[in-house]
Design a protein around this motif. Structure first.
Motif, PDB file in Angstrom:
ATOM      1  N   TYR A 102       0.831  -1.209   0.000  1.00 36.04           N
ATOM      2  CA  TYR A 102       0.000   0.000   0.000  1.00 36.04           C
ATOM      3  C   TYR A 102       0.857   1.248   0.000  1.00 36.04           C
ATOM      4  N   ARG A 103       1.840   1.286   0.850  1.00 30.10           N
ATOM      5  CA  ARG A 103       2.649   2.493   0.975  1.00 30.10           C
ATOM      6  C   ARG A 103       3.490   2.760  -0.272  1.00 30.10           C
ATOM      7  N   GLU A 104       3.774   1.738  -1.066  1.00 30.40           N
ATOM      8  CA  GLU A 104       4.540   1.941  -2.300  1.00 30.40           C
ATOM      9  C   GLU A 104       3.802   2.848  -3.275  1.00 30.40           C
ATOM     10  N   THR A 105       2.488   2.977  -3.131  1.00 27.03           N
ATOM     11  CA  THR A 105       1.709   3.834  -4.034  1.00 27.03           C
ATOM     12  C   THR A 105       1.686   5.285  -3.570  1.00 27.03           C
ATOM     13  N   HIS A 106       2.257   5.592  -2.402  1.00 27.00           N
ATOM     14  CA  HIS A 106       2.260   6.952  -1.858  1.00 27.00           C
ATOM     15  C   HIS A 106       3.701   7.347  -1.548  1.00 27.00           C
ATOM     16  N   ARG A 107       4.314   8.047  -2.469  1.00 28.61           N
ATOM     17  CA  ARG A 107       5.712   8.439  -2.293  1.00 28.61           C
ATOM     18  C   ARG A 107       5.788   9.896  -1.854  1.00 28.61           C
ATOM     19  N   TYR A 108       6.798  10.193  -1.052  1.00 28.92           N
ATOM     20  CA  TYR A 108       6.982  11.545  -0.533  1.00 28.92           C
ATOM     21  C   TYR A 108       8.466  11.876  -0.590  1.00 28.92           C
ATOM     22  N   ASP A 109       8.788  13.009  -1.192  1.00 31.52           N
ATOM     23  CA  ASP A 109      10.189  13.383  -1.391  1.00 31.52           C
ATOM     24  C   ASP A 109      10.552  14.680  -0.669  1.00 31.52           C
ATOM     25  N   GLY A 110       9.743  15.101   0.297  1.00 29.68           N
ATOM     26  CA  GLY A 110      10.001  16.355   0.983  1.00 29.68           C
ATOM     27  C   GLY A 110      10.769  16.176   2.276  1.00 29.68           C
ATOM     28  N   ARG A 111      10.721  17.228   3.109  1.00 31.47           N
ATOM     29  CA  ARG A 111      11.401  17.198   4.394  1.00 31.47           C
ATOM     30  C   ARG A 111      10.662  16.298   5.384  1.00 31.47           C
ATOM     31  N   TYR A 112      11.405  15.838   6.380  1.00 31.12           N
ATOM     32  CA  TYR A 112      10.882  14.960   7.419  1.00 31.12           C
ATOM     33  C   TYR A 112      10.211  13.729   6.820  1.00 31.12           C
ATOM     34  N   PRO A 113      10.907  13.022   5.927  1.00 31.65           N
ATOM     35  CA  PRO A 113      10.254  11.901   5.228  1.00 31.65           C
ATOM     36  C   PRO A 113       9.793  10.782   6.159  1.00 31.65           C
ATOM     37  N   ALA A 114      10.578  10.450   7.194  1.00 31.16           N
ATOM     38  CA  ALA A 114      10.189   9.346   8.069  1.00 31.16           C
ATOM     39  C   ALA A 114       8.897   9.674   8.814  1.00 31.16           C
ATOM     40  N   GLN A 115       8.814  10.899   9.330  1.00 32.58           N
ATOM     41  CA  GLN A 115       7.625  11.288  10.085  1.00 32.58           C
ATOM     42  C   GLN A 115       6.402  11.407   9.174  1.00 32.58           C
ATOM     43  N   VAL A 116       6.604  11.917   7.972  1.00 39.68           N
ATOM     44  CA  VAL A 116       5.489  12.071   7.046  1.00 39.68           C
ATOM     45  C   VAL A 116       4.978  10.706   6.587  1.00 39.68           C
ATOM     46  N   ARG A 117       5.887   9.817   6.250  1.00 40.23           N
ATOM     47  CA  ARG A 117       5.457   8.489   5.806  1.00 40.23           C
ATOM     48  C   ARG A 117       4.709   7.768   6.931  1.00 40.23           C
ATOM     49  N   HIS A 118       5.215   7.919   8.151  1.00 42.17           N
ATOM     50  CA  HIS A 118       4.538   7.240   9.259  1.00 42.17           C
ATOM     51  C   HIS A 118       3.151   7.826   9.491  1.00 42.17           C
ATOM     52  N   SER A 119       3.027   9.149   9.429  1.00 35.73           N
ATOM     53  CA  SER A 119       1.709   9.758   9.614  1.00 35.73           C
ATOM     54  C   SER A 119       0.754   9.347   8.499  1.00 35.73           C
ATOM     55  N   ALA A 120       1.278   9.185   7.286  1.00 39.64           N
ATOM     56  CA  ALA A 120       0.435   8.704   6.191  1.00 39.64           C
ATOM     57  C   ALA A 120      -0.049   7.281   6.464  1.00 39.64           C
ATOM     58  N   VAL A 121       0.804   6.456   7.060  1.00 41.55           N
ATOM     59  CA  VAL A 121       0.388   5.101   7.442  1.00 41.55           C
ATOM     60  C   VAL A 121      -0.725   5.169   8.490  1.00 41.55           C
ATOM     61  N   VAL A 122      -0.582   6.074   9.467  1.00 48.11           N
ATOM     62  CA  VAL A 122      -1.609   6.222  10.496  1.00 48.11           C
ATOM     63  C   VAL A 122      -2.939   6.628   9.860  1.00 48.11           C
ATOM     64  N   LEU A 123      -2.904   7.597   8.924  1.00 44.98           N
ATOM     65  CA  LEU A 123      -4.143   8.008   8.259  1.00 44.98           C
ATOM     66  C   LEU A 123      -4.740   6.870   7.446  1.00 44.98           C
ATOM     67  N   THR A 124      -3.896   6.085   6.805  1.00 43.06           N
ATOM     68  CA  THR A 124      -4.393   4.908   6.094  1.00 43.06           C
ATOM     69  C   THR A 124      -5.064   3.950   7.075  1.00 43.06           C
ATOM     70  N   GLY A 125      -4.451   3.789   8.255  1.00 42.56           N
ATOM     71  CA  GLY A 125      -5.025   2.904   9.266  1.00 42.56           C
ATOM     72  C   GLY A 125      -6.353   3.382   9.796  1.00 42.56           C
ATOM     73  N   LEU A 126      -6.628   4.692   9.707  1.00 44.25           N
ATOM     74  CA  LEU A 126      -7.909   5.249  10.137  1.00 44.25           C
ATOM     75  C   LEU A 126      -8.936   5.282   9.008  1.00 44.25           C
ATOM     76  N   THR A 127      -8.556   4.792   7.841  1.00 49.19           N
ATOM     77  CA  THR A 127      -9.454   4.786   6.689  1.00 49.19           C
ATOM     78  C   THR A 127     -10.276   3.497   6.657  1.00 49.19           C
ATOM     79  N   TYR A 128     -11.571   3.654   6.589  1.00 47.54           N
ATOM     80  CA  TYR A 128     -12.473   2.512   6.471  1.00 47.54           C
ATOM     81  C   TYR A 128     -12.507   2.121   4.999  1.00 47.54           C
ATOM     82  N   ALA A 129     -11.792   1.063   4.660  1.00 43.55           N
ATOM     83  CA  ALA A 129     -11.496   0.756   3.260  1.00 43.55           C
ATOM     84  C   ALA A 129     -12.731   0.517   2.413  1.00 43.55           C
ATOM     85  N   ARG A 130     -13.786  -0.012   2.991  1.00 47.73           N
ATOM     86  CA  ARG A 130     -14.949  -0.381   2.183  1.00 47.73           C
ATOM     87  C   ARG A 130     -15.627   0.841   1.569  1.00 47.73           C
TER      88      ARG A 130
END
Length: 594
Positions: free
Chosen positions: A217-245
């Motif tokens: 899943y995360r391979e489809t969301h790339r980020y090349d800006g500052r604070y990449p580790a924190q941004v990628r992790h927060s994106a994972v958290v938002l994905t985890g809060l997404t009701y996929a259906r």
């Protein structure tokens, strides 16, 4: 306080439901059917409302971390007798990859114990209490060595690899030893008593499959800006809060975690707020993934339905339910004795004029990915929202903080009305014959003039929270963020300075108003954006680092931070906090982006 700090909890998700697991190895929150369904583990809100603890008998030092780009959590316990790792996850469907994550989640918690050194005695304590602790289930030992728990509509099947579990009155307890190199797995599967059978997964294999699903899943969301580790992790958290259906994003995993200990501002955040649309989409940078945008807008259009005279609700259920009537669970003590515990959220009944601005702004942001001609539902939604703003913007409302007292003419609400019509004018060529851009533009300009005239307070030297008010409100920081005024405008620059001086703290936190005892994480990140837009990038970066330091050891934010103790407060993990982080990091990367 006999409950762990909110920051002690790690977040597990299968994009259908979520669980919270403490540093002590106890899963204290799980609503297995979906994010907003009744809990089977609710110790988060009452010590007697159910839990599943799996940890060494002897106390020791704890280290924990997520597997990279996943919500698979590995906790290492160092005891006097040796070290052991417990890896926890909500299992993905076998074979799921990328955007399939969560579509058909099996509703299975998996826990794998791995001996690292020495010999460690482990203890399992399984005490489910469905319906937010109202039910104590029947426990039945099974031929496969597991235990079936049934109560009301809920069935839970607990199994252990190579173990025969025994019932001990109203719970299951088990003590076992793990040596270096040994692994013992457990799977807990949920099913509806009158529905299908609970899934059976091999815990070790399920963990590996779940890691691969998250990584895909995360391979489809790339980020090349500052604070990449924190941004990628927060994106994972938002994905985890997404009701996929449906694609809806839950505001948080939990209900009724207090904004103030022993206070009564305890609300249910397990629903999807339309207000968060533009910020969420900008944060996830869905422009790289248009399928998600189309699904999310389809969910919004269907949830809203045909727009008439009634205000559009600010929030909906995860599948578009409108009536989210609130009730209190009097049998629950509440987190740290903070009552009441609320299920449902009566904010759905409020008039909140800012809602259309967020939705139309989200459509505007992604219009290039939504086609040169919008489908009928999307056109009707945008035109209907714009028309509602044009006829109601002069009314008072409850504001973005959803006050439960009297309606007022809130500054942020009027600014979002301006934003709604400004973006609708730009979208007009795609909206069909019902679009009325000339009229919308005239009303937009009237709103702007009214805000500039009525929102400013000469004595305070700032734009205040509501027309005619002398009360500062950090929501004024939103004006430059949405492009209503440049941060360098003299009055806006003064507002930023006054908010920072009066509502800010040395810890980098910003309160929403003067009487607020806690810093609001989203507002703190808004100040970062304002400083960038004002040309003060070095100060903005220093402030960003200070705010980051308030995350827990797993990089998770609740809604607020207590100013005295530094403890996290409010529902967790909070989507808006992680949205604020991502947007501020991107602003530091691309200062001119809107």
């Amino acid at each position: 306080m006999d409950q762990p700090p909110i920051s002690d909890y790690g977040f597990l998700s299968d994009c259908r439901s979520g669980a919270l697991v403490g540093r002590d190895g106890s899963i204290d929150w799980w609503c297995p059917d979906r994010f907003d369904s009744p809990s089977v583990f609710g110790r988060l809100l009452d010590p007697a409302a159910g839990h599943w603890r799996l940890a060494p008998l002897a106390a020791g030092r704890v280290e924990r971390a997520y597997r990279p780009d996943t919500l698979v959590l590995r906790t290492v316990h160092h005891t006097p007798d040796g070290s052991v790792a417990v890896t926890d996850a909500l299992a993905a469907e076998p074979g799921a990859r990328g955007h399939q994550l969560g579509m058909n989640s099996p509703a299975v918690l998996v826990r794998v114990v791995e001996g690292l050194s020495g010999r460690v005695r482990m203890h399992l304590d399984f005490a489910p209490r469905p319906e937010y602790g109202l039910l104590t289930p029947y426990l039945h030992e099974q031929p496969d060595g597991g235990v079936l728990a049934t109560a009301g509509p809920v069935a839970l099947h607990l199994r252990g690899t190579g173990r025969t579990l025994r019932v001990d009155d109203d719970r299951v307890t088990d003590t076992f030893e793990v040596a270096a190199g040994q692994r013992v797995g457990f799977d807990l599967a949920y099913a509806q008593v009158y529905g299908g059978r609970a899934a059976r997964l091999d815990p070790v294999h399920a963990l590996a499959e779940t890691v691969r699903a998250w990584e895909g899943y995360r391979e489809t969301h790339r980020y090349d800006g500052r604070y990449p580790a924190q941004v990628r992790h927060s994106a994972v958290v938002l994905t985890g809060l997404t009701y996929a259906r449906s694609g809806a994003v839950a505001a948080a995993l939990t209900t009724s975690l207090p904004e103030r200990l022993s206070g009564d501002r305890n609300y249910d955040y397990r629903y999807s707020w339309l207000r968060d649309f533009a910020m969420t989409l900008r944060a996830l940078w869905v422009a790289a993934c248009p399928d998600e945008a189309n699904r999310l807008f389809s969910w919004a259009a269907r949830s809203i339905g045909r727009i008439g005279d009634a205000p559009v609700p600010v929030l909906f259920g995860l599948e578009g339910e409108r009536d989210l009537s609130e009730h209190e669970c009097a049998h629950l003590r509440g987190y740290a004795d903070s009552r009441p515990v609320r299920i449902g959220n009566d904010a759905w009944r409020q008039r909140q004029l800012d809602v259309p601005g967020e939705v139309i702004s989200a459509v505007w942001r992604l219009h290039d990915y939504l086609g040169t001609t919008f489908d009928v539902e999307l056109r009707e939604m945008v035109v209907g929202l714009a028309e509602q703003v044009a006829t109601t913007w002069q009314l008072p409302d409850r504001g973005m903080w959803e006050t439960r007292d009297t309606e007022r003419h809130y500054l942020s609400s009027k600014v979002l009305c301006w934003l709604a019509l400004d973006r609708a004018v730009e979208l007009a060529p795609r909206l069909g014959d019902r679009a009325d851009p000339r009229r919308w533009a005239a009303i937009r300009d009237e709103i702007r003039a009214t805000v500039l005239r009525e929102g400013w307070n000469d004595r305070i030297g700032a734009y205040t929270g509501a027309f005619g008010s002398a009360e500062l409100d950090a929501s004024a920081l939103f004006l430059p963020v949405v492009g209503f005024l440049p941060a360098t405008d003299p009055r806006m620059r003064s507002t930023i300075d006054v908010v920072e001086r009066e509502l800010g703290t040395d810890a980098g936190l910003v309160r929403r108003w003067n009487t607020d005892p806690a810093g609001f994480v989203l507002c703190s990140f808004w100040l970062v954006e304002c400083l960038v837009l004002a040309g003060e990038e070095d100060r903005a970066r220093a402030l960003f680092d200070k705010v980051l330091a308030h995350a827990n050891d797993l990089g998770l934010f609740a809604e607020q931070i207590d100013l005295r103790s530094g403890a996290q407060l409010g529902n967790t993990p909070q989507a808006l906090s992680h949205i604020g982080l991502i947007n501020a990091a991107w602003r530091l990367t691309e200062p001119s982006t809107d």
